[in-house]
Design an enzyme around this catalytic site. Structure first.
Site, PDB file in Angstrom:
ATOM      1  N   TYR A 203      -2.578  -1.561  10.457  1.00 13.07           N
ATOM      2  CA  TYR A 203      -2.624  -1.810   9.007  1.00 13.07           C
ATOM      3  C   TYR A 203      -1.346  -1.323   8.315  1.00 13.07           C
ATOM      4  O   TYR A 203      -0.728  -2.077   7.547  1.00 13.07           O
ATOM      5  CB  TYR A 203      -3.843  -1.096   8.425  1.00 13.07           C
ATOM      6  CG  TYR A 203      -3.932  -1.159   6.923  1.00 13.07           C
ATOM      7  CD1 TYR A 203      -4.415  -2.296   6.281  1.00 13.07           C
ATOM      8  CD2 TYR A 203      -3.537  -0.077   6.127  1.00 13.07           C
ATOM      9  CE1 TYR A 203      -4.511  -2.353   4.896  1.00 13.07           C
ATOM     10  CE2 TYR A 203      -3.628  -0.128   4.749  1.00 13.07           C
ATOM     11  CZ  TYR A 203      -4.112  -1.264   4.139  1.00 13.07           C
ATOM     12  OH  TYR A 203      -4.193  -1.327   2.773  1.00 13.07           O
TER      13      TYR A 203
ATOM     14  N   SER B 214       0.860  -1.196   0.000  1.00 14.97           N
ATOM     15  CA  SER B 214       0.000   0.000   0.000  1.00 14.97           C
ATOM     16  C   SER B 214       0.886   1.231   0.000  1.00 14.97           C
ATOM     17  O   SER B 214       2.069   1.162   0.376  1.00 14.97           O
ATOM     18  CB  SER B 214      -0.857  -0.018   1.269  1.00 14.97           C
ATOM     19  OG  SER B 214      -1.459   1.244   1.472  1.00 14.97           O
TER      20      SER B 214
HETATM   21  P1  NAD Z   1     -11.862  -5.578  -0.745  1.00 13.88           P
HETATM   22  O1  NAD Z   1     -12.588  -5.481   0.527  1.00 13.88           O
HETATM   23  O2  NAD Z   1     -12.669  -5.594  -1.974  1.00 13.88           O
HETATM   24  O3  NAD Z   1     -10.914  -6.855  -0.730  1.00 13.88           O
HETATM   25  C1  NAD Z   1     -10.310  -7.359   0.426  1.00 13.88           C
HETATM   26  C2  NAD Z   1     -10.651  -8.822   0.531  1.00 13.88           C
HETATM   27  O4  NAD Z   1      -9.889  -9.398   1.601  1.00 13.88           O
HETATM   28  C3  NAD Z   1     -12.093  -9.114   0.871  1.00 13.88           C
HETATM   29  O5  NAD Z   1     -12.912  -9.171  -0.270  1.00 13.88           O
HETATM   30  C4  NAD Z   1     -12.000 -10.452   1.567  1.00 13.88           C
HETATM   31  O6  NAD Z   1     -12.335 -11.515   0.696  1.00 13.88           O
HETATM   32  C5  NAD Z   1     -10.534 -10.584   1.947  1.00 13.88           C
HETATM   33  N1  NAD Z   1     -10.425 -10.867   3.371  1.00 13.88           N
HETATM   34  C6  NAD Z   1     -10.574 -10.008   4.403  1.00 13.88           C
HETATM   35  N2  NAD Z   1     -10.487 -10.676   5.568  1.00 13.88           N
HETATM   36  C7  NAD Z   1     -10.305 -11.983   5.258  1.00 13.88           C
HETATM   37  C8  NAD Z   1     -10.154 -13.169   6.019  1.00 13.88           C
HETATM   38  N3  NAD Z   1     -10.179 -13.170   7.371  1.00 13.88           N
HETATM   39  N4  NAD Z   1      -9.992 -14.326   5.367  1.00 13.88           N
HETATM   40  C9  NAD Z   1      -9.973 -14.355   4.027  1.00 13.88           C
HETATM   41  N5  NAD Z   1     -10.095 -13.281   3.240  1.00 13.88           N
HETATM   42  C10 NAD Z   1     -10.259 -12.107   3.866  1.00 13.88           C
HETATM   43  O7  NAD Z   1     -10.850  -4.339  -0.745  1.00 13.88           O
HETATM   44  P2  NAD Z   1      -9.571  -3.965  -1.639  1.00 13.88           P
HETATM   45  O8  NAD Z   1      -9.314  -2.544  -1.373  1.00 13.88           O
HETATM   46  O9  NAD Z   1      -9.695  -4.437  -3.011  1.00 13.88           O
HETATM   47  O10 NAD Z   1      -8.402  -4.761  -0.900  1.00 13.88           O
HETATM   48  C11 NAD Z   1      -7.475  -5.559  -1.572  1.00 13.88           C
HETATM   49  C12 NAD Z   1      -6.062  -5.289  -1.071  1.00 13.88           C
HETATM   50  O11 NAD Z   1      -5.650  -4.009  -1.504  1.00 13.88           O
HETATM   51  C13 NAD Z   1      -5.882  -5.328   0.447  1.00 13.88           C
HETATM   52  O12 NAD Z   1      -4.710  -6.049   0.757  1.00 13.88           O
HETATM   53  C14 NAD Z   1      -5.686  -3.866   0.786  1.00 13.88           C
HETATM   54  O13 NAD Z   1      -4.904  -3.685   1.934  1.00 13.88           O
HETATM   55  C15 NAD Z   1      -4.977  -3.363  -0.459  1.00 13.88           C
HETATM   56  N6  NAD Z   1      -5.027  -1.929  -0.638  1.00 13.88           N
HETATM   57  C16 NAD Z   1      -6.219  -1.304  -0.873  1.00 13.88           C
HETATM   58  C17 NAD Z   1      -6.241   0.068  -1.010  1.00 13.88           C
HETATM   59  C18 NAD Z   1      -7.517   0.800  -1.267  1.00 13.88           C
HETATM   60  O14 NAD Z   1      -7.511   2.034  -1.255  1.00 13.88           O
HETATM   61  N7  NAD Z   1      -8.633   0.138  -1.511  1.00 13.88           N
HETATM   62  C19 NAD Z   1      -5.058   0.815  -0.907  1.00 13.88           C
HETATM   63  C20 NAD Z   1      -3.867   0.138  -0.669  1.00 13.88           C
HETATM   64  C21 NAD Z   1      -3.858  -1.223  -0.521  1.00 13.88           C
END
Ligand code: NAD
Ligand code: MG
Length: 297
Positions: free
Chosen positions: A202, A189
């Site tokens: 986080y 991230s």
């Molecule tokens: P999202 O909520 O769509 O995806 C995250 C997924 O993590 C969930 O759909 C879920 O299936 C999974 N998850 C959560 N807890 C879990 C558990 N206990 N067991 C199994 N699976 C689990 O959100 P996203 O933003 O697409 O997140 C994807 C990745 O991107 C994450 O690692 C997040 O940290 C990273 N990220 C997101 C952003 C942002 O702004 N959205 C920024 C930087 C990094």
């Protein structure tokens, strides 16, 4: 029809968000978001970059993982997605898109806080796909807590379990199955470099995953297995509206980026495709920032 390769203005490729205030429990359902994030359903065009590959994508039901799963399928990969049982309806949407691409898609619900579940996820994925040569670790937990004094010990532990320990456990369990040419992509991230005071748990897991990936990359490169990392900036996903950011920050989300808007999951997927494709053969141990211009080291 416009697709991800259409030459256009990145500032206006997607409109600025005007989300209604919304909060969901648990990890949230993407289908209930307003607006629903774009996973590239009507825009991502595959060009055979992952033909015949066998991919496991965690968090593949929604957001960045969902967009990546759709892109992988359209690039010719068979795909297993993992997610939590409560997210089955979001997963079904992605699995439908995978099936429409004419490849094999499988959904495996698994709670990645459980070490045994991480290992059996790998075993099941290998069984379903008849092998494994692309691992994409996207699942993550992000919950904002304004005051350090209020941060529950359980949350701190779970955030590490999902974001860091699960990555280690899945990669370790997959090692016997990975042949030269196989790839692993992890998800860090912007907060790897810019720790948010509201997300000390986080942000520190994201620094850990970035460092872990670079260490493992050095160990696996001599075996012909490449490990790389994607560092997304503000992206419109269920993570943010299920406790990821305080509700007051939903308005204007992402407008601090030099492009002036939040990213959409569909804008992350091409980088996961590139890092998993043989065309990135000399890219190892790298972190690709996809942040709309927010600076990283
Ligand atoms: P999202 O909520 O769509 O995806 C995250 C997924 O993590 C969930 O759909 C879920 O299936 C999974 N998850 C959560 N807890 C879990 C558990 N206990 N067991 C199994 N699976 C689990 O959100 P996203 O933003 O697409 O997140 C994807 C990745 O991107 C994450 O690692 C997040 O940290 C990273 N990220 C997101 C952003 C942002 O702004 N959205 C920024 C930087 C990094
Ligand atoms: Mg989800």
């Amino acid at each position: 029809m416009a697709d991800q390769l259409t030459f256009d203005d990145p500032r206006t490729r997607y409109p600025k968000l005007h989300p209604r205030k919304q909060q969901q429990d648990g990890t949230g359902l993407q289908s209930e978001m307003k607006p629903v994030p774009d996973l590239g359903e009507s825009t991502y065009r595959g060009t055979g970059r992952l033909t015949g590959r066998k991919a496991l994508i965690t968090g593949g039901d929604s957001g960045i993982g969902g967009a990546t799963a759709i892109a992988f399928a359209r690039e010719g990969a068979d795909v297993v997605i993992s997610y939590l049982p409560a997210e089955q309806s979001d997963a079904d949407h992605v699995l439908e898109q995978i099936a429409d691409a004419g490849v094999h898609g499988f959904g495996i619900p698994a709670d990645l806080t459980d070490a045994a579940a991480c290992r059996s996820l790998v075993t099941s994925a290998v069984e379903q796909l008849g092998g494994l040569d692309a691992i994409v670790l996207v699942a993550g937990k992000q919950v904002s807590v304004i005051d350090l004094a209020d941060l529950p010990d359980e949350q701190f532990v779970q955030t590490y379990e999902i974001n860091v320990f699960a990555a280690f456990r899945i990669i370790q369990a997959a090692l016997p199955h990975l042949r030269p040419g196989a790839t692993i992509v992890t998800t860090a991230s912007l907060e790897t470099y810019q720790a948010s005071e509201e997300r000390v748990d986080y942000a520190s897991t994201k620094a850990a995953i970035n460092n872990l990936s670079k260490g493992i990359a050095q160990q696996l490169a001599p075996k012909g297995i490449r490990v790389n990392t994607v560092a997304p900036g503000p992206t419109w996903t269920a993570l943010q509206i299920s406790g990821g950011i305080p509700v007051e920050e939903e308005k204007g989300y992402g407008e601090e980026t030099p492009l002036g808007r939040a990213g959409q999951p569909a804008e992350l997927a091409p980088v996961y495709v590139f890092l998993s494709s043989p065309e990135s053969s000399f890219v190892v141990g790298a972190t690709y920032a996809v942040t709309g211009g927010m600076p990283t080291p």
